[in-house]
Design an enzyme around this catalytic site. Structure first.
Site, PDB file in Angstrom:
ATOM      1  N   PHE A  71       0.846  -1.187   0.000  1.00 26.43           N
ATOM      2  CA  PHE A  71       0.000   0.000   0.000  1.00 26.43           C
ATOM      3  C   PHE A  71       0.886   1.243   0.000  1.00 26.43           C
ATOM      4  CE2 PHE A  71      -1.775  -3.350   2.833  1.00 26.43           C
ATOM      5  CZ  PHE A  71      -2.538  -3.961   1.842  1.00 26.43           C
TER       6      PHE A  71
ATOM      7  N   ASP B 148       2.213   4.401   0.553  1.00 26.09           N
ATOM      8  CA  ASP B 148       1.936   5.522   1.464  1.00 26.09           C
ATOM      9  C   ASP B 148       3.199   6.364   1.632  1.00 26.09           C
ATOM     10  OD1 ASP B 148       3.555   3.888   2.992  1.00 26.09           O
ATOM     11  OD2 ASP B 148       2.187   3.772   4.705  1.00 26.09           O
TER      12      ASP B 148
ATOM     13  N   ASP C 149       4.096  -5.632   3.581  1.00 27.45           N
ATOM     14  CA  ASP C 149       3.705  -4.252   3.832  1.00 27.45           C
ATOM     15  C   ASP C 149       3.442  -4.024   5.312  1.00 27.45           C
ATOM     16  OD1 ASP C 149       2.391  -1.587   2.491  1.00 27.45           O
ATOM     17  OD2 ASP C 149       1.276  -2.224   4.255  1.00 27.45           O
TER      18      ASP C 149
END
Length: 338
Positions: free
Chosen positions: A245, A247, A315
């Site tokens: 993800f 970010d 992750d």
């Protein structure tokens, strides 16, 4: 970006003499996660400011291959869970609001997760679709017990309204109905979310190529899988399709591990805590190269360990390392996507 979609096209001339274009019926569009993987790989191959260091990947993999780190979902005990539809509703609201904490140095993800949990424990109708459409900024603050305006507060409220409206219109007001309609496919769930909820359409354009991330849509699938331990609402037959993800925490951890290398200019910007604009080359590269790097880590780990390794697990490990390091210097971008 995504490999150019190779539909086979043929042309015909109709009776009026006008050119008509027909697509052959076997044309298929890449699945959402392939769009993410392929477009991120394109950025990594053409990047100007961020480099994926293959030797850095090999060093990290050598260190962890014998004992691949596993971090339990909700290891902090901050999430609401009742093993039913209300948990799904909670997680969808959580991931609707799960972005851009850094402008308020005291605010982080834990505050959001715990604040929403407590709100639901106090009032189990707090996230009903009709109520989501009516929240104001001050009411959201009150819900979270936050003493001052939230970063991008107007956008957070707008996204709550959007989610409440579309859940009510298309899914009987329930995120669980959205999940049930995906047929145990995380890829289909991500596609459904991005089709129905514009605020989840996380993509950009880089050097003329469209690049896909879908961070919050993917993390919803991952949260369901983690919360329900791969059963019930969290059962997906293709959870391995989910990427990391993208970010602002994980890229910084990858850089500290020697997996990502920054140009001197980019490193200086991050060290100075200067803002990097959304959609700039630097920002897109930081996110896309992180996805590409974690995919390469996953592939190499799977080969060396002989076990299936999931990007979602890598992750969670990388993110948990990052949030436990207060001095970690990450890039700063105002964005609703992460």
């Amino acid at each position: 970006m995504v490999e150019d979609l190779k539909s086979t096209i043929r042309t015909e001339t109709n009776r009026s003499g006008k050119l008509r274009i027909k697509e052959n019926k076997w044309f298929t569009k890449p699945a959402a996660m392939e769009e993410v993987r392929q477009s991120s790989a394109w950025v990594a191959r053409n990047s100007s400011h961020v480099t994926v260091d293959s030797s850095g990947i090999e060093k990290v993999v050598e260190k962890i291959k014998e004992s691949i780190p596993k971090v339990e979902w909700d290891y902090e005990g901050i999430h609401y869970f009742d093993n039913g539809p209300l948990t799904v509703q909670y997680l969808f609201v959580l991931d609707t609001l799960n972005f851009c904490f850094w402008p308020d140095k005291d605010l982080n993800y834990d505050h959001l997760a715990k604040g929403l949990k407590e709100a639901l424990l106090n009032d189990n109708s707090a996230f009903d679709a009709d109520r989501l459409q009516k929240y104001t900024g001050p009411q959201l603050r009150e819900l979270l017990k936050w003493p001052r305006p939230l970063p991008l507060e107007e956008e957070r409220v707008r996204l709550l309204h959007e989610v409440g409206f579309e859940l009510e219109r298309s899914f009987e007001g329930m995120a669980s109905k959205l999940v049930e309609s995906c047929g145990k496919s995380a890829v289909k769930l991500v596609s459904l979310i991005t089709r129905h909820f514009p605020g989840f359409r996380d993509h950009s354009v880089y050097k003329g190529h469209q690049v896909f991330f879908y961070k919050r849509a993917q993390i919803f699938a991952s949260d369901l899988w983690g919360a329900f331990k791969g059963q019930g609402y969290g059962e997906f037959n293709d959870i391995s399709s989910i990427t990391m993800f993208a970010d602002y925490i994980v890229p910084a951890v990858l850089q500290q591990l020697g997996v990502l290398k920054y140009s001197s200019t980019l490193a200086s910007i991050i060290e100075a805590s200067s803002e990097i604009g959304a959609g700039t080359e630097e920002e897109v590269e930081l996110r896309a190269c992180s996805i590409y790097a974690v995919e390469k880590m996953r592939e190499l780990l799977s080969i060396k360990s002989g076990k299936q390794v999931l990007s979602v697990e890598l992750d969670l490990w990388l993110w948990s390392v990052g949030v436990q390091c207060p001095s970690l210097q990450h890039h700063r971008t105002l964005s609703i996507y992460y």
